[in-house]
Design an enzyme around this catalytic site. Structure first.
Site, PDB file in Angstrom:
ATOM      1  CE  LYS A   9     -51.078  71.572  71.685  1.00 15.40           C
ATOM      2  NZ  LYS A   9     -51.882  72.228  72.719  1.00 15.40           N
TER       3      LYS A   9
HETATM    4  C1  E4P Z   1     -55.249  71.391  72.618  1.00 14.41           C
HETATM    5  O1  E4P Z   1     -54.128  70.979  72.717  1.00 14.41           O
HETATM    6  C2  E4P Z   1     -55.629  72.807  72.759  1.00 14.41           C
HETATM    7  O2  E4P Z   1     -54.795  73.360  73.735  1.00 14.41           O
HETATM    8  C3  E4P Z   1     -57.033  73.002  73.227  1.00 14.41           C
HETATM    9  O3  E4P Z   1     -57.742  71.799  73.290  1.00 14.41           O
HETATM   10  C4  E4P Z   1     -57.753  74.130  72.575  1.00 14.41           C
HETATM   11  O4  E4P Z   1     -59.046  74.192  73.133  1.00 14.41           O
HETATM   12  P1  E4P Z   1     -59.973  75.467  72.987  1.00 14.41           P
HETATM   13  O5  E4P Z   1     -60.548  75.503  71.609  1.00 14.41           O
HETATM   14  O6  E4P Z   1     -61.049  75.262  74.024  1.00 14.41           O
HETATM   15  O7  E4P Z   1     -59.119  76.679  73.271  1.00 14.41           O
END
Ligand code: E4P
Length: 220
Positions: A87
């Site tokens: 990622k």
């Molecule tokens: C996605 O890969 C992120 O880790 C995640 O969906 C972020 O979500 P949040 O805005 O609830 O922290």
């Protein structure tokens, strides 16, 4: 549409896996910190544990913000298991790192995407997944779901194969809307998946079926 769980909590991942509906896992440094996982060795060991629970794609996020650092981390992360997806944040060096990963057969998830232009760059660089953050866009008063529709339209017109991974999903309604808007994947906490189970008419209907069954058995 694929269902990913957005957590580093091993119990939640195992629970989603046991439902038979889990296609993968996304994590981020905040989710790892929430589980009190810190230090390179502990982080790598935790990713390994996640990969032992599921065969689905597991997104492991780099911490570096420079090209060389991201390359180094990506090369280490993919050694953990075949289902690791690296990622990488949507920044200049991130796009460069995604292009390098693509050229070297490393699958990537481009994270922190908030515009169609950023999604276009991620696809050009060959990202496996692009992660638009729906909830965070809603949080600042804009329409997060519109971004999913825009990216889906753009990718269809241009023939990009990058999968749209709707992230920052906050509830069951978001999951359904993301599916309608053309997301290939949604990632969300276990609680959002569990919200999909619930409907008062299901509970009322089941109670009635069971009561009628008991009544009939009593009569018989
Ligand atoms: C996605 O890969 C992120 O880790 C995640 O969906 C972020 O979500 P949040 O805005 O609830 O922290």
């Amino acid at each position: 549409m694929k269902f990913f769980i957005d957590t580093a909590n091993l119990e939640h991942i195992a629970e989603a896996e046991s439902l038979g509906i889990l296609d993968g896992v996304t994590t981020n440094p905040s989710l790892m910190a929430k589980e009190k996982i810190s230090g390179d060795a502990a982080v790598m060991a935790h990713y390994k544990k996640i990969c032992e629970i599921t065969d689905g794609d597991v997104s492991a996020e780099v911490i570096s913000t420079d090209f060389e650092g991201m390359k180094r981390e990506a090369s280490e992360l993919v050694k953990i298991a075949d289902n690791i997806v690296v990622k990488i944040p949507m920044i200049r060096d991130g796009v460069k790192a995604i292009s390098w990963c693509t050229a070297n057969g490393i699958r990537t998830n481009c994270t922190l995407v908030f515009s169609a232009g950023q999604a276009l760059l991620a696809a050009k660089a060959g990202a496996t997944y692009v992660s638009p953050f729906i909830g965070r866009i809603d949080d600042i008063g804009w329409e997060g779901m519109q971004l999913i529709s825009d990216i889906a339209e753009l990718y269809a017109i241009q023939g990009f194969e990058t999968e749209i991974l709707a992230a920052s999903i906050r509830n069951g309604k978001h999951i359904v809307e993301a599916a309608k808007a053309g997301a290939d994947v949604v990632t969300c906490p276990l609680s959002s998946f569990e919200a999909l189970f619930n409907h008062p008419l299901t509970d009322i209907g089941l109670a009635k079926f069971l009561a009628d069954h008991k009544k009939a058995a009593g009569q018989g």
